[in-house]
Design a protein around this motif. Structure first.
Motif: not given
Lengths: 136, 131
Positions: B22-23, B28-30, B33-38, B123-131
């Motif tokens: 998926e693109f 979504e990437l942030l 990764a649970n990373v705050k913008k800025g 870990r970053l690019l795995m589609p949502k829902g995958d473990t």
């Protein structure tokens, strides 16, 4: 003596300066960096945090630094501070806290090598971290 | 998603072939990764995002648009134009149908080298829902 095979390059090291209004721990370090403790990539910043803690070579209360208008302040070695950094330290001194000076090396592991060669600063209401290359 | 380490064409450096399911946009990437913008962490991830999704070549798209007539099959294109091994070409071609894009990516951050880099990107690019 170290023996390295493959692509061989020079080593790098860089200094960092942290102005801390409170004690720095993992949770606060992560907050400063902008990453949640349970992030799927937390291991990268765990490695960075470990490198910073290992790398601190001088730590003192801001009140103990002496005359900040002295052109050279000793952090265990003489280091000339820019006007920008002097201003930040003076501002922080008004609310108390401490200063931590240290170094990162590209020789330890790939994580520390990355942060050693990266140039950045990070700040929130409790900490200021200067990891800029040779500008303070 | 599959990631294949390869030696890049004409460059004696290791790169990666990213076979995406998926693109992902930068926000979504942030979030993943649970990373705050800025923040500094967001700046690092932003550079990685741009290296992957802006600066990397989509070799599946390139094959379809420019090279299908000449090379006939994707694995032949990979082997003869990009100088991948027969084994690498076959492995990548095997997942090409289910991939929305196949990116030829050269990591710029030193910590993205070797097995750790592949794991980090998964870990970053795995589609949502995958473990």
């Amino acid at each position: 003596m170290k023996i390295r095979s493959g692509f061989v390059t020079n080593s790098s090291s860089t200094s960092f300066l942290i102005i801390a209004k409170e004690e720095l721990d993992r949770e606060k370090f992560f907050d400063l960096m902008g990453i949640a403790p349970d992030s799927p990539i937390s291991d990268l910043f765990d490695a960075f945090y470990g490198a910073v803690i290992r790398g601190v070579s001088f730590q003192a209360s801001l009140d103990d630094l002496g005359d900040l208008d002295d052109p050279e302040i000793s952090f265990g070695r003489h280091a000339a501070l820019s006007d920008y950094m002097l201003t930040k330290i003076k501002e922080a001194r008004e609310s108390g806290g401490q200063i931590l000076y240290g170094t990162l090396s590209s020789e330890e592991d790939t994580f520390e090598a990355f942060f050693c060669t990266d140039s950045f600063e990070a700040e929130n209401e409790h900490f200021y971290f200067n990891g800029l290359n040779c500008v303070w | 998603m599959e990631i294949f380490p390869v030696t890049l064409e004409y460059e004696w450096e290791q790169g990666l072939i990213l076979c995406l399911d998926e693109f992902v946009d930068e926000d979504e990437l942030l979030r993943r990764a649970n990373v705050k913008k800025g923040t500094y962490a967001a700046g690092i991830l932003s550079k990685i995002y741009r290296n992957i999704f802006v600066h990397s070549v989509d070799i599946k798209y390139e094959f379809e648009k420019y090279y299908r007539l000449e090379y006939k099959t994707f694995d032949r294109y990979l082997e003869r134009r990009l100088f991948l091994t027969a084994e690498e070409s076959a492995s990548i071609a095997a997942v090409s149908d289910k991939s929305v894009a196949i990116l030829r990516y050269k990591p710029h951050q030193s910590f993205l080298s070797d097995e750790y880099g592949i794991d980090f990107l998964q870990r970053l690019l795995m589609p949502k829902g995958d473990t």
